[in-house]
Motif scaffolding. Structure first.
Motif, mmCIF file in Angstrom:
data_model
loop_
_atom_site.group_PDB
_atom_site.id
_atom_site.type_symbol
_atom_site.label_atom_id
_atom_site.label_comp_id
_atom_site.label_asym_id
_atom_site.label_seq_id
_atom_site.Cartn_x
_atom_site.Cartn_y
_atom_site.Cartn_z
ATOM 1 N N ARG A 77 16.532 66.251 62.677
ATOM 2 C CA ARG A 77 15.659 66.413 61.370
ATOM 3 C C ARG A 77 14.321 66.013 61.781
ATOM 4 O O ARG A 77 13.268 66.447 61.242
ATOM 5 C CB ARG A 77 16.329 65.426 60.224
ATOM 6 C CG ARG A 77 17.579 66.090 59.835
ATOM 7 C CD ARG A 77 18.205 65.159 58.708
ATOM 8 N NE ARG A 77 17.519 64.757 57.611
ATOM 9 C CZ ARG A 77 17.659 63.541 56.863
ATOM 10 N NH1 ARG A 77 18.558 62.817 57.516
ATOM 11 N NH2 ARG A 77 17.130 63.611 55.803
ATOM 12 N N ILE A 80 12.445 68.726 63.932
ATOM 13 C CA ILE A 80 11.994 69.854 63.080
ATOM 14 C C ILE A 80 10.760 69.487 62.327
ATOM 15 O O ILE A 80 9.657 69.974 61.962
ATOM 16 C CB ILE A 80 13.084 70.178 61.943
ATOM 17 C CG1 ILE A 80 14.422 70.813 62.756
ATOM 18 C CG2 ILE A 80 12.677 71.019 60.895
ATOM 19 C CD1 ILE A 80 15.542 70.832 61.854
ATOM 20 N N ARG A 83 7.522 69.261 64.173
ATOM 21 C CA ARG A 83 7.180 70.702 64.768
ATOM 22 C C ARG A 83 6.126 71.343 63.683
ATOM 23 O O ARG A 83 5.600 72.272 63.950
ATOM 24 C CB ARG A 83 8.136 71.446 65.172
ATOM 25 C CG ARG A 83 7.922 72.470 66.313
ATOM 26 C CD ARG A 83 9.022 73.080 66.882
ATOM 27 N NE ARG A 83 8.867 74.220 67.622
ATOM 28 C CZ ARG A 83 8.180 74.293 68.982
ATOM 29 N NH1 ARG A 83 8.157 73.156 69.671
ATOM 30 N NH2 ARG A 83 8.033 75.301 69.272
ATOM 31 N N TYR A 84 6.572 70.785 62.607
ATOM 32 C CA TYR A 84 5.707 71.331 61.231
ATOM 33 C C TYR A 84 4.248 71.278 61.481
ATOM 34 O O TYR A 84 3.246 71.681 60.762
ATOM 35 C CB TYR A 84 6.127 71.098 59.963
ATOM 36 C CG TYR A 84 7.161 72.098 59.373
ATOM 37 C CD1 TYR A 84 6.700 73.113 58.674
ATOM 38 C CD2 TYR A 84 8.424 71.697 59.744
ATOM 39 C CE1 TYR A 84 7.593 74.061 58.474
ATOM 40 C CE2 TYR A 84 9.500 72.276 58.986
ATOM 41 C CZ TYR A 84 8.932 73.644 58.322
ATOM 42 O OH TYR A 84 10.088 74.339 58.045
ATOM 43 N N ILE A 96 13.887 66.952 55.439
ATOM 44 C CA ILE A 96 14.595 67.830 56.045
ATOM 45 C C ILE A 96 16.243 67.752 55.425
ATOM 46 O O ILE A 96 16.886 66.638 55.497
ATOM 47 C CB ILE A 96 14.503 67.801 57.456
ATOM 48 C CG1 ILE A 96 13.238 67.837 58.013
ATOM 49 C CG2 ILE A 96 14.908 69.252 58.138
ATOM 50 C CD1 ILE A 96 12.341 68.917 57.771
ATOM 51 N N ILE A 98 19.724 69.845 56.822
ATOM 52 C CA ILE A 98 20.149 70.680 57.628
ATOM 53 C C ILE A 98 21.159 71.431 56.990
ATOM 54 O O ILE A 98 21.964 71.127 56.106
ATOM 55 C CB ILE A 98 20.813 69.922 58.894
ATOM 56 C CG1 ILE A 98 19.788 69.119 59.597
ATOM 57 C CG2 ILE A 98 21.516 71.190 59.836
ATOM 58 C CD1 ILE A 98 18.867 69.919 60.134
ATOM 59 N N GLY A 232 13.806 77.361 57.378
ATOM 60 C CA GLY A 232 13.537 77.479 58.902
ATOM 61 C C GLY A 232 15.057 77.678 59.572
ATOM 62 O O GLY A 232 16.069 77.313 58.723
ATOM 63 N N THR A 233 15.019 78.029 60.636
ATOM 64 C CA THR A 233 16.229 78.376 61.214
ATOM 65 C C THR A 233 16.168 78.161 62.829
ATOM 66 O O THR A 233 14.964 78.407 63.446
ATOM 67 C CB THR A 233 16.797 79.746 60.939
ATOM 68 O OG1 THR A 233 18.071 80.058 61.562
ATOM 69 C CG2 THR A 233 15.728 80.930 61.179
ATOM 70 N N PHE A 234 17.180 77.853 63.571
ATOM 71 C CA PHE A 234 17.137 78.236 65.086
ATOM 72 C C PHE A 234 17.651 79.361 65.339
ATOM 73 O O PHE A 234 17.709 79.730 66.562
ATOM 74 C CB PHE A 234 17.858 76.677 65.813
ATOM 75 C CG PHE A 234 17.077 75.414 65.496
ATOM 76 C CD1 PHE A 234 16.057 75.352 66.287
ATOM 77 C CD2 PHE A 234 17.344 74.602 64.609
ATOM 78 C CE1 PHE A 234 15.186 74.188 66.510
ATOM 79 C CE2 PHE A 234 16.777 73.216 64.551
ATOM 80 C CZ PHE A 234 15.762 73.228 65.524
ATOM 81 N N TRP A 246 17.272 75.080 57.918
ATOM 82 C CA TRP A 246 17.029 73.953 57.254
ATOM 83 C C TRP A 246 16.053 74.286 56.050
ATOM 84 O O TRP A 246 15.715 75.372 55.881
ATOM 85 C CB TRP A 246 16.292 72.943 58.178
ATOM 86 C CG TRP A 246 15.034 73.424 58.616
ATOM 87 C CD1 TRP A 246 13.873 73.087 57.828
ATOM 88 C CD2 TRP A 246 14.603 73.890 59.974
ATOM 89 N NE1 TRP A 246 12.757 73.920 58.830
ATOM 90 C CE2 TRP A 246 13.286 74.401 59.849
ATOM 91 C CE3 TRP A 246 15.225 74.252 61.023
ATOM 92 C CZ2 TRP A 246 12.730 75.082 61.215
ATOM 93 C CZ3 TRP A 246 14.879 74.989 62.083
ATOM 94 C CH2 TRP A 246 13.455 75.416 62.019
ATOM 95 N N ALA A 248 13.108 72.408 54.199
ATOM 96 C CA ALA A 248 12.109 71.184 54.491
ATOM 97 C C ALA A 248 11.038 71.191 53.205
ATOM 98 O O ALA A 248 10.493 72.162 52.739
ATOM 99 C CB ALA A 248 10.867 71.835 55.621
ATOM 100 N N GLN A 274 24.724 70.407 65.643
ATOM 101 C CA GLN A 274 23.520 69.731 65.227
ATOM 102 C C GLN A 274 23.152 68.645 66.618
ATOM 103 O O GLN A 274 22.086 68.626 66.971
ATOM 104 C CB GLN A 274 23.536 68.844 64.114
ATOM 105 C CG GLN A 274 23.613 69.549 63.002
ATOM 106 C CD GLN A 274 23.718 68.469 61.752
ATOM 107 O OE1 GLN A 274 22.422 68.048 61.505
ATOM 108 N NE2 GLN A 274 24.521 68.632 60.997
#
Lengths: 399, 399
Positions: A77, A80, A83-84, A96, A98, A232-234, A246, A248, A274
């Motif tokens: 978390r 993520i 990174r925003y 966040i 998940i 968002g997503t991986f 996730w 956010a 995770q």
């Protein structure tokens, strides 16, 4: 014994006939497929994931296999949230949750916000599986058109004079299905319009990291703060198979409701993946990895655009994506994309007609072309076949 | 900006006050906890999982990281189907859908079967998180009492004369919260009663593999065929953190609806963990692994039962489980379990009062004691403290 299905699940599946046709077409052997939306397997960091999983199991094996918290793994978390910054938003790990891929986030938001009959607003066209999720909750689905630079702001302004949607679901970067991206001006104007309402901005951004040309991509969270929920997503950067997405959002009241709902749904997202993902992200340079993917997709997009320009009959229009995985093509003379799709699959090429991405429009002339999962040769071969299909159908109509 | 939450999520959480109290109590430091339901970490096969994950990534890395099918990984579904033979049921892989833990299965069944106002039937008491899921769908929740040998069949027979529940949700083996198990006679009579109705039998069996004493445990699927939906999980046998559960049911029409719903919810359960688990199960002897866990839990159950017999004041009754993770204790003279819980936590022992496991009853004298996650010393120490709490509360009442 006669089991009675709920009313909710007795309705015909929204867009079910299109999905069935797509799935059936996809089973034909040796197809050249522009139909799906799969990341290129070359982009999966298999060896680095193996190193990460060994480290996790050796250092924290019990934690990775035990029950865990609903919100998700703290270090993931945090990653993520940090990174925003590159999308212009300041967040903390507490902002966040998940999810099991960002698809689950669509259900969570619908469950927490939508009562039957409530209005929700989507782009026209929009992501098929999002429409399917929203439809489970019986809303009135409103749509706003897309231009080359994003949502049609005049139409949006007019619409908001007469309607009060619970949320506006938008995919502002390299949209699925169109590949279109909001310009900075459109983002600002949409944000201003949204800010004057009580609706939530739901920004779905699965492709935001896949910009291979141009610049931009600031999140609506920058403009709207607590009024924006960012998904968002991986799946498009590291692995879709792990199902790690996730939500956010700095809106505490909303996040508490989402968390309570997720707990009842499935307790928590699998902690094993995770932790593996968090370890991978700690030990590797995601930006370097993304550069490889972006170079690949840029090349594939360029090959497909070149082939379209070279082989397609006059009058075929198409979007020129700056990132993501899709091109959106419009047939000349209102030729039906479903007809093109049906004839193309007979000749070994899979495309996705535009119809299921629209809430209401049918018999549309648009179709989605995916370029992320094909070799140069297959792209050229497939576009040649598709061009011939379109030519033949145009000629048949004139004949 | 004022975001309006849906009516569904604006209601007070079902049993929310109890869950909040439990979560709050669990944060106190150095507690002796009989309150949770966590598998013992000693039972996690960390090294064997590591071997499995390396094999999967080396042999099928791309498949483990790519999108996958909604129903789940074929070899894992086959393994699950075959293992039902030991519960007296013949199934094929097609009868299995992999879920995000069996908690997700509870939502899937509710969504597919329950309209607002429909009746559903549960045991009294029943699994708290199942009740919470069902309540999201606004049913009328009916209950049938439990005896030492399972559901009260006379009460069930009478109830079915006047009601038509959509399903009967039961946990026939080492039930959560009571630890009680249905006898063969009760299974047969319940099956006969269910077979005369249109309701689905939903058999939740998370603990069925944890039988450490006695015999039995045939699935209702043996008696009811297509009228029985069997839920299972690897959470109590291999790992809860992977969130791998399943729905097993030979009813094609029902399974198709469940599959369609799951696809819209989250596309599919994470394939990475599914493949790792399937590899682990192929390369290891699950029965040998289960023997270790069962020996451990049998020992812990015996220690707790011995301590209860030795230390508790007269009049405390308790179930004597033949498997699973729980003992259900009843206080003398109708002493409130919530009072016991509150006083016990002050003295460093966490238990779970029975109240949240009941649909309606409050101020009950029953409580759940978990023994799977404690040392012998902690069990003895905790039961001594708990016995003293009960004695003190009884005396205060008399005084």
């Amino acid at each position: 014994m006669q089991i009675q299905i709920s009313k909710r699940m007795s309705k015909p599946d929204f867009q079910g006939e299109f999905v069935d046709a797509m799935l059936k077409a996809a089973t034909a052997p040796d197809l050249i497929s522009f139909g799906g939306g799969l990341p290129n397997p070359i982009s999966f960091p298999v060896e680095d994931i193996e190193a990460a999983v060994n480290k996790v199991l050796q250092e924290n094996g019990v934690q990775a296999l035990q029950y865990s918290s609903t919100a998700g793994y703290g270090p993931l978390r945090s990653f993520i949230a940090k990174r925003y910054a590159r999308f212009g938003v300041t967040l903390s790990a507490d902002d966040i949750i998940i999810t099991n891929g960002s698809q689950q986030a669509l259900d969570m938001l619908s469950a927490v916000l939508v009562d039957p009959g409530d209005e929700v607003l989507v782009e026209r066209p929009s992501y098929l599986a999002a429409l399917q999720t929203f439809h489970l909750y019986d809303p009135e689905v409103l749509t706003v058109g897309l231009t080359e630079s994003g949502a049609d702001c005049d139409e949006l302004e007019e619409l908001l004079k007469h309607h009060s949607p619970k949320f506006f679901y938008a995919i502002p970067n390299f949209q699925n299905p169109t590949g279109l991206t909001y310009s900075k001006e459109v983002r600002e104007r949409v944000a201003t319009l949204v800010a004057s309402t009580n609706m939530l901005m739901v920004e779905d951004n699965p492709y935001g990291e896949l910009r291979f040309r141009g610049e931009g991509g600031e999140s609506f969270g920058r403009y709207l703060g607590e009024q924006c929920c960012m998904l968002g997503t991986f799946s498009k950067t590291v692995s879709p198979g792990m199902r790690i997405g996730w939500i956010a959002c700095p809106n505490r009241a909303l996040m508490e409701k989402l968390l309570g709902y997720k707990q009842v749904m499935d307790l928590h997202t699998n902690i094993f993946c995770q932790m593996v993902l968090a370890q991978y992200l700690q030990d590797n340079d995601l930006d370097a990895h993304m550069t490889k993917i972006k170079n690949l997709y840029q090349h594939q997009a360029d090959v497909m655009m070149d082939c379209i320009a070279r082989y397609m009959p006059e009058g075929v229009r198409y979007t020129k994506p700056e990132g993501g995985m899709f091109i959106w093509a419009t047939m000349p003379d209102g030729l039906s994309a479903v007809e093109v799709q049906n004839e193309a699959v007979k000749r070994g090429v899979l495309v996705t007609a535009g119809d299921p991405f629209y809430e209401k429009d049918r018999g549309v002339a648009t179709m989605r072309l995916n370029y992320s999962n094909c070799t140069d040769e297959k792209i050229e071969q497939g576009i040649q076949i598709l061009a011939q299909v379109i030519r033949d159908l145009l000629q048949a109509r004139q004949g």
